[in-house]
Design an enzyme around this catalytic site. Structure first.
Site, mmCIF file in Angstrom:
data_model
loop_
_atom_site.group_PDB
_atom_site.id
_atom_site.type_symbol
_atom_site.label_atom_id
_atom_site.label_comp_id
_atom_site.label_asym_id
_atom_site.label_seq_id
_atom_site.Cartn_x
_atom_site.Cartn_y
_atom_site.Cartn_z
ATOM 1 N N ARG A 83 0.575 -1.576 0.093
ATOM 2 C CA ARG A 83 -0.095 -0.007 -0.133
ATOM 3 C C ARG A 83 0.795 1.041 -0.127
ATOM 4 N NH1 ARG A 83 -3.392 -0.784 4.913
ATOM 5 N NH2 ARG A 83 -1.807 -2.137 4.727
ATOM 6 N N LYS A 135 -1.186 -19.497 4.954
ATOM 7 C CA LYS A 135 -1.691 -20.184 5.541
ATOM 8 C C LYS A 135 -1.785 -18.977 6.419
ATOM 9 C CE LYS A 135 -0.434 -22.242 8.971
ATOM 10 N NZ LYS A 135 0.948 -22.089 10.382
ATOM 11 N N HIS A 171 -0.267 -28.652 8.157
ATOM 12 C CA HIS A 171 0.156 -29.489 8.836
ATOM 13 C C HIS A 171 0.248 -30.253 8.352
ATOM 14 C CE1 HIS A 171 2.109 -25.782 7.838
ATOM 15 N NE2 HIS A 171 2.432 -25.673 8.705
ATOM 16 N N LYS A 218 5.495 -25.917 21.359
ATOM 17 C CA LYS A 218 6.131 -25.456 21.225
ATOM 18 C C LYS A 218 7.447 -25.010 22.824
ATOM 19 C CE LYS A 218 4.621 -22.090 17.364
ATOM 20 N NZ LYS A 218 5.305 -23.131 16.791
HETATM 21 C C1 BG6 Z 1 4.530 -23.033 10.734
HETATM 22 C C2 BG6 Z 1 3.655 -22.020 11.640
HETATM 23 O O1 BG6 Z 1 3.555 -22.803 9.748
HETATM 24 O O2 BG6 Z 1 5.565 -23.842 10.703
HETATM 25 C C3 BG6 Z 1 4.780 -21.875 12.851
HETATM 26 O O3 BG6 Z 1 2.874 -21.318 11.668
HETATM 27 C C4 BG6 Z 1 5.763 -23.196 12.974
HETATM 28 O O4 BG6 Z 1 3.975 -21.266 14.350
HETATM 29 C C5 BG6 Z 1 6.364 -23.525 11.519
HETATM 30 O O5 BG6 Z 1 6.875 -22.905 13.733
HETATM 31 C C6 BG6 Z 1 7.319 -24.482 11.513
HETATM 32 O O6 BG6 Z 1 7.857 -24.654 10.139
HETATM 33 P P1 BG6 Z 1 8.300 -25.717 9.747
HETATM 34 O O7 BG6 Z 1 9.633 -26.331 8.440
HETATM 35 O O8 BG6 Z 1 10.464 -25.087 11.492
HETATM 36 O O9 BG6 Z 1 8.715 -27.013 10.833
#
Ligand code: BG6
Length: 472
Positions: free
Chosen positions: A47, A140, A232, A332
């Site tokens: 923007r 996403k 995922h 996490k």
């Molecule tokens: C993302 C999430 O889609 O995937 C994050 O929003 C997460 O919170 C990440 O840490 C993990 O991805 P990767 O490739 O590091 O396993």
């Protein structure tokens, strides 16, 4: 890999975090490997005005001048219409010296910006395949719940047909996730065992040692169930459990994905307390360093009830998997980063041999598909302990990706960008799969939102999440 058609890659959110961390580095690697379309222009849109020279010098960090010269910028606001974008695209296409007016639109934007951007593109006639192809890639989260995902699918499908919409799930871009398909369907020895007759249960886990860093604003409205499980981990589960596709193409693979997701048994309200556990990390000291608790993170309210850990048990109600428990787990601030699928096989009908160790299941056959890090496969079986009569112990047969000569796997974003440029949607989520993922998590989202009797367990940062999950 076919070489992609000349095109303009239009990145909305070029100055954002995702572009800086993932997209620009992936483009740079593709450039280095000579895999980008020729000619290609990368047109950033935002923007606010950005100086093109500044943009080029920010992407040029460590890259060659010819890479930086691919980048352009135009300020355009969906609220005011995308005429400036259309003009700039036209000029870039003309600069290609005639040929097709192809464009790949990439939305690296906060979720609230998806709808206005797509509507503004459509209003400017930029979604019509007029003189060249037009595709859209979207990051996403796709929606916030089932209702909003359906609405958003409606908005996208008004402007583009399904074959031209590429919903990113970067886990599908990971080599090791794709390798689950190769493992299953390029080999004769696994598939005959890959069913309820031989498999006892399946685990899909994604542990991360990081906290939420500076993403409190996004994460607190999201939580692990939406952030990791809905997309995922369900995609990984589908890859590990789908039926063999009729052919290896986007339509056939995605037809099998959707069947698995539709067979997932949602966690009914009366089962939430027994089949799902949620947790939130607490302040702790990890290897001598003090680590903040979730509620102390920037952008997180002090009374937040957002989960940073999820463990759940479900089933796939279909012929192949009926009765086989499926455990899904993500969190996490766990002790280490590891993502894996573990397939546990049934025990033989009779056990003649004493185990050496008194660890339940120690000798049970299992196949560990390690998605990251230390990518590889591990097959566990029981062997006779030497010189111990007939006592058995668990041993592992291991394969590591790093042992493959010359293995330099592309990053997930490299692979997915290239597939988008080539128009191959096999590794992207289709609208029905996104909705089925939401339909599965929806009852749990509602129960956790509405019911105060469902506990949110604390776990110290750097431990394996809520211990209550062991009860599953
Ligand atoms: C993302 C999430 O889609 O995937 C994050 O929003 C997460 O919170 C990440 O840490 C993990 O991805 P990767 O490739 O590091 O396993």
């Amino acid at each position: 890999m076919p070489s992609p058609d000349p095109c303009v890659l239009v990145i909305f959110g070029i100055t954002g975090d995702l572009s800086r961390r993932k997209l620009v580095p992936a483009l740079h690697d593709l450039h280095r490997k000579n895999q980008l379309p020729r000619p290609l222009a990368v047109l950033g849109v935002g923007r606010h005005p950005v100086d093109e020279a500044d943009l080029r010098s920010s992407v040029a960090d460590g890259a060659s001048g010819d890479f930086a010269s691919l980048f352009h910028y135009v300020a355009a606001d969906p609220a005011k219409g995308f005429a400036p974008l259309r003009e700039r695209l036209r000029a870039l296409w003309e600069g290609f010296g005639g040929g097709a007016a192809n464009a790949l639109f990439y939305l690296a934007l906060p979720p609230g910006a998806h709808e206005p951007t797509v509507r503004a593109l459509d209003a400017e006639g930029l979604c019509r395949e007029d003189g060249g192809w037009r595709r859209i890639v979207v990051e996403k989260p796709f929606g916030h719940d089932l209702g909003s995902a359906r609405r958003l699918n409606g908005v996208f499908l008004d402007a583009f047909d399904e074959a031209r919409i590429f919903r990113i799930d970067h886990y599908l871009g990971k080599e090791t996730v794709q390798n689950i398909l190769a493992l299953r369907f390029a080999n004769g020895i696994f598939e005959p065992l890959w069913n309820r007759g031989h498999i006892r249960h399946i685990e899909v886990s994604a542990a991360e040692d990081i906290g939420i860093g500076g993403r409190g604003g996004y994460f607190d409205g999201t939580g692990t169930l939406r952030d990791m499980v809905q997309n995922h981990l369900l995609q990984v589960l589908a890859t590990a459990t789908m039926e063999p596709p009729v052919r290896f193409d986007a339509g056939s693979v995605r037809n099998e994905t959707i069947k698995v997701l539709q067979a997932l048994r949602p966690i009914a309200p009366e089962r939430v307390a027994v089949d799902a556990v949620r947790g939130q990390y607490l302040a702790s000291t990890i290897r001598g360093t003090a680590v903040a608790g979730y509620r102390d993170e920037e952008g997180v309210p002090a009374n937040s009830r957002t989960e940073t850990y999820v463990a759940l048990r479900t089933h796939l109600d279909n012929w192949r998997w009926g009765g086989v428990p499926i455990y899904i787990r993500a969190g996490k601030r766990l002790p280490t980063r590891v993502t894996e699928v573990v397939v546990h096989f049934r025990e033989p009908p009779q056990q003649f041999f004493e185990p050496v160790a008194a660890i339940p299941g120690e000798t049970r056959n299992r196949l560990v598909i390690r998605i990251q890090p230390d990518e590889g496969l591990l097959l566990r079986f029981g062997m006779k302990e030497p010189d111990s009569g007939f006592r058995v112990r668990g041993v592992d047969m291991a394969f590591r990706y790093s042992d493959l000569m010359g293995a330099d796997p592309p990053s997930a974003y490299e692979r997915l960008l290239l597939d988008g440029l080539n128009g191959d949607a096999t590794l992207f989520a289709r609208s029905d799969a996104v909705e089925a993922g939401w339909a599965f998590v929806q009852p749990l989202l509602e129960a956790w939102r509405d019911r105060s009797d469902l506990p949110l367990y604390g776990y110290p940062a750097g431990t394996w999440g809520a211990p209550e999950a062991a009860g599953l």
